[in-house]
Design a protein around this motif. Structure first.
Motif, PDB file in Angstrom:
ATOM      1  N   THR A   1       0.846  -1.194   0.000  1.00 41.98           N
ATOM      2  CA  THR A   1       0.000   0.000   0.000  1.00 41.98           C
ATOM      3  C   THR A   1       0.881   1.243   0.000  1.00 41.98           C
ATOM      4  O   THR A   1       2.048   1.200   0.380  1.00 41.98           O
ATOM      5  CB  THR A   1      -0.938   0.025   1.217  1.00 41.98           C
TER       6      THR A   1
ATOM      7  N   ASN B   1       2.281  -2.584   4.627  1.00 41.67           N
ATOM      8  CA  ASN B   1       1.383  -1.455   4.881  1.00 41.67           C
ATOM      9  C   ASN B   1       2.198  -0.176   4.956  1.00 41.67           C
ATOM     10  O   ASN B   1       2.752   0.161   6.001  1.00 41.67           O
ATOM     11  CB  ASN B   1       0.631  -1.673   6.196  1.00 41.67           C
ATOM     12  N   CYS B   2       2.264   0.531   3.824  1.00 45.19           N
ATOM     13  CA  CYS B   2       3.129   1.704   3.748  1.00 45.19           C
ATOM     14  C   CYS B   2       2.350   3.001   3.575  1.00 45.19           C
ATOM     15  O   CYS B   2       2.918   4.080   3.716  1.00 45.19           O
ATOM     16  CB  CYS B   2       4.110   1.525   2.588  1.00 45.19           C
TER      17      CYS B   2
ATOM     18  N   ASN C   1      -3.770   6.310   8.208  1.00 49.58           N
ATOM     19  CA  ASN C   1      -2.651   5.675   8.900  1.00 49.58           C
ATOM     20  C   ASN C   1      -3.076   4.519   9.787  1.00 49.58           C
ATOM     21  O   ASN C   1      -2.322   3.545   9.938  1.00 49.58           O
ATOM     22  CB  ASN C   1      -1.913   6.708   9.761  1.00 49.58           C
TER      23      ASN C   1
ATOM     24  N   LEU D   1      -4.891   0.962   7.483  1.00 49.37           N
ATOM     25  CA  LEU D   1      -3.949  -0.132   7.772  1.00 49.37           C
ATOM     26  C   LEU D   1      -4.666  -1.306   8.434  1.00 49.37           C
ATOM     27  O   LEU D   1      -4.448  -2.471   8.061  1.00 49.37           O
ATOM     28  CB  LEU D   1      -2.828   0.391   8.658  1.00 49.37           C
ATOM     29  N   TYR D   2      -5.512  -1.006   9.398  1.00 48.34           N
ATOM     30  CA  TYR D   2      -6.251  -2.065  10.106  1.00 48.34           C
ATOM     31  C   TYR D   2      -7.145  -2.843   9.147  1.00 48.34           C
ATOM     32  O   TYR D   2      -7.202  -4.073   9.194  1.00 48.34           O
ATOM     33  CB  TYR D   2      -7.085  -1.441  11.226  1.00 48.34           C
TER      34      TYR D   2
ATOM     35  N   THR E   1      -5.035  -5.069   6.781  1.00 50.19           N
ATOM     36  CA  THR E   1      -4.391  -6.142   7.543  1.00 50.19           C
ATOM     37  C   THR E   1      -5.405  -7.200   7.952  1.00 50.19           C
ATOM     38  O   THR E   1      -5.124  -8.410   7.872  1.00 50.19           O
ATOM     39  CB  THR E   1      -3.695  -5.562   8.787  1.00 50.19           C
TER      40      THR E   1
ATOM     41  N   ASN F   1       4.307  -3.599   8.898  1.00 52.12           N
ATOM     42  CA  ASN F   1       3.621  -2.338   9.171  1.00 52.12           C
ATOM     43  C   ASN F   1       4.651  -1.221   9.262  1.00 52.12           C
ATOM     44  O   ASN F   1       5.536  -1.258  10.123  1.00 52.12           O
ATOM     45  CB  ASN F   1       2.822  -2.435  10.468  1.00 52.12           C
TER      46      ASN F   1
ATOM     47  N   ILE G   1       0.536   2.130  15.683  1.00 52.39           N
ATOM     48  CA  ILE G   1       0.954   1.066  14.758  1.00 52.39           C
ATOM     49  C   ILE G   1       1.963   0.142  15.422  1.00 52.39           C
ATOM     50  O   ILE G   1       1.921  -1.083  15.234  1.00 52.39           O
ATOM     51  CB  ILE G   1       1.531   1.675  13.459  1.00 52.39           C
TER      52      ILE G   1
ATOM     53  N   THR H   1       1.217  -3.742  15.993  1.00 55.64           N
ATOM     54  CA  THR H   1       2.139  -4.736  15.440  1.00 55.64           C
ATOM     55  C   THR H   1       2.591  -5.723  16.503  1.00 55.64           C
ATOM     56  O   THR H   1       2.648  -6.936  16.256  1.00 55.64           O
ATOM     57  CB  THR H   1       3.362  -4.027  14.819  1.00 55.64           C
TER      58      THR H   1
END
Length: 270
Positions: free
Chosen positions: A13, A91-92, A116, A120-121, A124, A141, A164, A168
């Protein structure tokens, strides 16, 4: 055990620019067979796809707004169905606004949190469930050094990056029984177009996106669970452990000057 890149499928991403773009390049050079490129800007993604293909990997363009959970659900399900399982998720994607807290606007705060964290959540959750069924995979992540050492004028961004790191760590333990690795990547200030208009912190030498991508590859090969980029990042984390009050003072000295408000702030929500 180090990650084996050969013949794998990766999903990145934030792949249209900056760190995400460089990571896509590096994965192609490492022998990843297929790279699913995710970002909002379809035109930029097409450019990155052409670059990835020149480096020997198949590129799949997936224009998606990560702040839209329904759009993300549909896109990830279709990509998995059409192109097979994802072995590596990076996840960028990220948004940053440099604003003193007392001057911050709620739409900017919501933008950082929705991309952000929520974005991301969402990605994922969809990919991790499928990896768990297959009992294989790796999730990276991309947090930040600001996820360990908070920065003035970057309060919301720092908050999302701290979150994050915690996410993680929790996910790493939960997914270990399913043979799914979860890794945090912690770049320091990186010279990308996202921060080109920022007032940079004194004494901080920015890394290049390529340096961050190289650090990721090396960290995965070394089976690291947290990949810190650059000597400045390592020094800051050691100092934070040994003398947090000193780091706090240094951060304040290094931070860009903040203009004082000319009048009292309204107590009404903006």
């Amino acid at each position: 055990m180090s990650f084996n890149f050969q013949g794998k499928t990766a999903l990145v991403t934030g792949a249209s620019r900056g760190i995400g773009r460089s990571i896509a390049h590096r994965l192609a050079l490492q022998g990843v067979r297929r790279i699913v490129l995710v970002a909002r800007n379809a035109q930029r993604l097409a450019e990155v796809a052409a670059e990835v293909q020149q480096l020997g990997a198949e590129a799949i363009v997936l224009p998606v707004d990560l702040a839209d959970p329904i759009q993300v659900n549909v896109a990830i399900a279709k990509a998995w169905q059409r192109h097979g399982p994802v072995h590596l998720l990076v996840n960028c994607a990220g948004v940053a606004h440099q604003t003193p807290f007392l001057q911050a606007k709620l739409p900017q705060v919501q933008s950082e949190i929705s991309t952000n964290l929520v974005g991301l959540y969402t990605v994922t959750r969809l990919v991790a469930r499928r990896m768990a069924v297959r009992r294989e995979g790796c999730i990276v992540n991309v947090s930040s050094l600001m996820g360990k050492v908070a920065a003035p004028t970057m309060a919301t961004y720092s908050a999302t990056k701290f979150a994050i790191v915690g996410f993680t760590q929790a996910l790493r333990s939960e997914l270990a029984p399913y043979n799914v690795r979860v890794v945090a990547l912690l770049p320091s200030l990186t010279n990308t177009d996202m921060v080109s208009q920022f007032d940079w912190f004194r004494w901080v030498k920015p890394a290049s996106p390529n340096q961050v991508a190289q650090a990721l590859i090396l960290g995965l090969q070394r089976n690291q669970i947290e990949i810190v980029v650059g000597w400045q990042g390592h020094a800051a984390l050691w100092a934070q452990r040994l003398a947090p009050s000193l780091v706090d003072r240094l951060v304040r000295l290094a931070a860009p000057p903040v203009a004082q408000p000319q009048r009292p702030y309204s107590t009404h929500l903006m």
